[in-house]
Design a protein around this motif. Structure first.
Motif, short mmCIF file in Angstrom:
data_model
loop_
_atom_site.label_atom_id
_atom_site.label_comp_id
_atom_site.label_asym_id
_atom_site.label_seq_id
_atom_site.Cartn_x
_atom_site.Cartn_y
_atom_site.Cartn_z
N ALA A 108 -24.52 0.34 24.76
CA ALA A 108 -25.42 1.45 24.41
C ALA A 108 -25.57 2.42 25.58
O ALA A 108 -25.70 3.64 25.37
CB ALA A 108 -26.78 0.91 23.98
N THR A 109 -25.54 1.91 26.79
CA THR A 109 -25.60 2.77 27.97
C THR A 109 -24.40 3.73 27.97
O THR A 109 -24.55 4.92 28.26
CB THR A 109 -25.63 1.93 29.26
OG1 THR A 109 -26.79 1.09 29.23
CG2 THR A 109 -25.66 2.81 30.50
N CYS A 110 -23.23 3.20 27.64
CA CYS A 110 -22.04 4.06 27.56
C CYS A 110 -22.21 5.13 26.50
O CYS A 110 -21.93 6.31 26.74
CB CYS A 110 -20.80 3.23 27.23
SG CYS A 110 -20.20 2.28 28.62
N ASN B 296 -15.58 4.74 29.13
CA ASN B 296 -14.86 3.51 29.42
C ASN B 296 -15.77 2.39 29.90
O ASN B 296 -16.64 2.61 30.73
CB ASN B 296 -13.82 3.76 30.53
CG ASN B 296 -12.90 4.89 30.20
OD1 ASN B 296 -12.19 4.86 29.22
ND2 ASN B 296 -12.92 5.93 31.03
N ILE B 297 -15.52 1.18 29.37
CA ILE B 297 -16.13 -0.04 29.90
C ILE B 297 -15.00 -0.86 30.50
O ILE B 297 -13.97 -1.08 29.85
CB ILE B 297 -16.82 -0.88 28.81
CG1 ILE B 297 -18.02 -0.16 28.21
CG2 ILE B 297 -17.24 -2.25 29.36
CD1 ILE B 297 -18.69 -0.94 27.08
N PHE C 158 -16.78 -6.98 24.22
CA PHE C 158 -16.98 -5.60 23.81
C PHE C 158 -15.91 -5.09 22.82
O PHE C 158 -15.93 -3.93 22.45
CB PHE C 158 -16.99 -4.68 25.04
CG PHE C 158 -18.08 -5.01 26.01
CD1 PHE C 158 -19.39 -4.61 25.78
CD2 PHE C 158 -17.81 -5.74 27.16
CE1 PHE C 158 -20.40 -4.92 26.67
CE2 PHE C 158 -18.82 -6.05 28.06
CZ PHE C 158 -20.11 -5.64 27.81
N ASN C 159 -15.00 -5.95 22.40
CA ASN C 159 -13.88 -5.51 21.55
C ASN C 159 -14.32 -4.71 20.34
O ASN C 159 -13.88 -3.58 20.12
CB ASN C 159 -13.04 -6.70 21.09
CG ASN C 159 -12.07 -7.18 22.14
OD1 ASN C 159 -11.83 -6.50 23.13
ND2 ASN C 159 -11.51 -8.35 21.93
N GLU C 160 -15.17 -5.29 19.53
CA GLU C 160 -15.53 -4.67 18.25
C GLU C 160 -16.33 -3.39 18.43
O GLU C 160 -16.05 -2.37 17.80
CB GLU C 160 -16.29 -5.67 17.37
CG GLU C 160 -16.46 -5.16 15.95
CD GLU C 160 -17.12 -6.19 15.05
OE1 GLU C 160 -17.34 -5.84 13.88
OE2 GLU C 160 -17.43 -7.31 15.49
N GLU D 267 -17.01 2.41 18.19
CA GLU D 267 -17.93 3.41 18.74
C GLU D 267 -17.24 4.37 19.72
O GLU D 267 -17.90 5.03 20.51
CB GLU D 267 -19.12 2.72 19.41
CG GLU D 267 -19.92 1.83 18.48
CD GLU D 267 -20.57 2.56 17.32
OE1 GLU D 267 -20.85 3.77 17.44
OE2 GLU D 267 -20.82 1.89 16.28
N ASN D 268 -15.93 4.41 19.67
CA ASN D 268 -15.15 5.36 20.47
C ASN D 268 -15.37 5.18 21.97
O ASN D 268 -15.57 6.15 22.71
CB ASN D 268 -15.46 6.80 20.04
CG ASN D 268 -14.37 7.76 20.45
OD1 ASN D 268 -13.20 7.36 20.56
ND2 ASN D 268 -14.73 9.00 20.70
N ILE D 269 -15.35 3.93 22.41
CA ILE D 269 -15.43 3.58 23.83
C ILE D 269 -14.13 2.86 24.17
O ILE D 269 -13.71 1.97 23.42
CB ILE D 269 -16.64 2.68 24.14
CG1 ILE D 269 -17.95 3.34 23.72
CG2 ILE D 269 -16.68 2.29 25.61
CD1 ILE D 269 -19.16 2.42 23.73
N ASN D 270 -13.52 3.19 25.27
CA ASN D 270 -12.30 2.51 25.69
C ASN D 270 -12.69 1.25 26.45
O ASN D 270 -13.46 1.31 27.40
CB ASN D 270 -11.48 3.41 26.62
CG ASN D 270 -11.08 4.70 25.95
OD1 ASN D 270 -10.56 4.69 24.86
ND2 ASN D 270 -11.34 5.80 26.63
N LEU D 271 -12.11 0.12 26.04
CA LEU D 271 -12.31 -1.14 26.75
C LEU D 271 -11.09 -1.35 27.63
O LEU D 271 -9.97 -1.43 27.14
CB LEU D 271 -12.49 -2.29 25.78
CG LEU D 271 -12.62 -3.68 26.40
CD1 LEU D 271 -13.82 -3.75 27.34
CD2 LEU D 271 -12.72 -4.74 25.32
N ILE D 272 -11.33 -1.42 28.91
CA ILE D 272 -10.24 -1.65 29.87
C ILE D 272 -10.43 -3.04 30.45
O ILE D 272 -11.45 -3.31 31.09
CB ILE D 272 -10.25 -0.58 30.98
CG1 ILE D 272 -10.11 0.82 30.35
CG2 ILE D 272 -9.15 -0.85 32.00
CD1 ILE D 272 -10.35 1.96 31.29
#
Length: 127
Positions: A97-99, A106-107, A114-116, A121-126
């Motif tokens: 939610a902070t992102c 990006n996280i 955080f996959n799902e 939610e249009n956040i890149n998981l690296i």
């Protein structure tokens, strides 16, 4: 400059001299804003103090290199939504939610919690 929010496990593994975590942080510090939030501060401080026996000055030194984003009512509301929609643990939901609230694209994390949420939610998981 790009913005990234890093999960506590990256900071902890970097402190433990995990070469992947260390090189990732070194690379990011050169050309990115690296952000954390109070949840991450708490998780890192707990592990460093209780399990890795660091003193408070070491913890402050480690965490002082990051931008700390605040958590307010809006972040918490988004986190409640993520907890319900994605069955997330509270701390992970607040991190995601902070992102969303602060528009951090990006996280960085060493786990798949955080996959799902990232996918939807249009956040890149690296990882």
């Amino acid at each position: 400059m790009k913005k990234h929010l890093i999960d506590s496990n990256i900071i902890i593994e970097s402190f433990k001299e995990n070469s992947d975590a260390v090189s990732l942080l070194e690379k990011l510090k050169k050309d990115c804003f690296i952000c954390i939030n109070p949840i991450i501060v708490s998780e890192v401080a707990y592990i460093l103090k209780k399990k890795l026996h660091c003193d408070i000055l070491q913890i402050i030194d480690i965490l002082s290199g990051f931008i700390i984003l605040q958590i307010g009512n809006e972040v918490v509301k988004i986190a409640y939504d993520y907890m319900q929609k994605y069955n997330m643990k509270p701390n992970d939901a607040i991190i995601a939610a902070t992102c969303t609230f602060h528009k951090i694209p990006n996280i960085l994390s060493l786990d798949n919690d955080f996959n799902e949420v990232c996918k939807n939610e249009n956040i890149n998981l690296i990882i």
